[in-house]
Design a protein around this motif. Structure first.
Motif, mmCIF file in Angstrom:
data_model
loop_
_atom_site.group_PDB
_atom_site.id
_atom_site.type_symbol
_atom_site.label_atom_id
_atom_site.label_comp_id
_atom_site.label_asym_id
_atom_site.label_seq_id
_atom_site.Cartn_x
_atom_site.Cartn_y
_atom_site.Cartn_z
ATOM 1 N N CYS A 14 0.793 -1.250 -0.403
ATOM 2 C CA CYS A 14 -0.190 0.389 -0.097
ATOM 3 C C CYS A 14 0.991 0.962 0.414
ATOM 4 N N THR A 148 -3.820 1.785 3.592
ATOM 5 C CA THR A 148 -4.181 1.101 2.775
ATOM 6 C C THR A 148 -4.542 1.270 1.722
ATOM 7 N N ALA A 149 -4.785 0.028 0.396
ATOM 8 C CA ALA A 149 -4.872 0.630 -0.597
ATOM 9 C C ALA A 149 -5.981 -0.638 -1.111
ATOM 10 N N GLN A 150 -6.386 0.240 -1.895
ATOM 11 C CA GLN A 150 -7.735 -0.884 -3.236
ATOM 12 C C GLN A 150 -6.559 -2.389 -3.478
ATOM 13 N N LYS A 152 -6.825 -4.655 -6.194
ATOM 14 C CA LYS A 152 -5.856 -4.211 -7.152
ATOM 15 C C LYS A 152 -4.832 -3.250 -7.665
ATOM 16 N N GLU A 153 -4.119 -2.271 -6.688
ATOM 17 C CA GLU A 153 -3.501 -1.479 -6.571
ATOM 18 C C GLU A 153 -2.294 -1.862 -6.119
ATOM 19 N N ARG A 154 -2.425 -2.376 -4.730
ATOM 20 C CA ARG A 154 -1.099 -3.284 -3.721
ATOM 21 C C ARG A 154 -1.056 -4.246 -4.945
#
Length: 158
Positions: A14, A148-150, A152-154
């Protein structure tokens, strides 16, 4: 300016490390990469063929480990040292990464590294990133951030 411990926690991938490095550079603070510490212990155990099932061998090996960090201005990166030897590139290799999880699960390893991390934080002016950094390692940190991150982005970042 008041001396601070800044703790960045969150999911893998993230942006904890990137953010922590940038914040540390901007504030001229030390950067504490707890993941690099676990990787360094893993490298030491692999190089010295430490039997993970022998508790006394693990504890004895830990007594021989000193981890430190320094900023390399020429390469514009933070670097990890294991017993005075630069190991930044080696600890990022797949053969080390594949063994970090079982070694980090050993209670003695976690206790050893948390104690080292807390010692590094005694002078404050530090940006620390890693799992449980704001709850277990620095529960009294002046600033705690959970990132945190989505998914897909992770996945893209990994």
């Amino acid at each position: 300016m008041k001396k601070l411990i800044i703790a960045l926690d969150g999911h893998s991938g993230c942006g904890k490390s990137s953010t922590a490095k940038a914040v540390a550079a901007q504030l001229n603070y030390a950067y504490l990469d707890t993941g690099a510490m676990y990787r360094s212990v893993t490298l030491y155990f692999l190089e010295n063929k430490i039997n993970l099932n022998e508790e006394e061998a693990v504890k004895k090996a830990l007594q021989n480990i000193k981890i430190s960090f320094a900023y390399n201005a020429e390469k514009e990166r933070h670097e990890t040292f294991l017993n005075g030897k630069l190991v930044e590139d080696e600890i990022r290799k797949l053969y080390v990464a594949n063994k970090v999880s079982p070694i980090s699960a050993i209670s003695a390893v976690r206790q050893f590294l948390v104690a080292q991390q807390q010692e590094m934080g005694t002078q404050k002016n530090i940006v620390a990133e890693g799992r449980d950094i704001g709850t277990v390692v620095f529960p009294k940190a002046e600033l705690k951030v959970f990132m945190t991150a989505q998914v897909k982005e992770r996945a893209i970042r990994r």
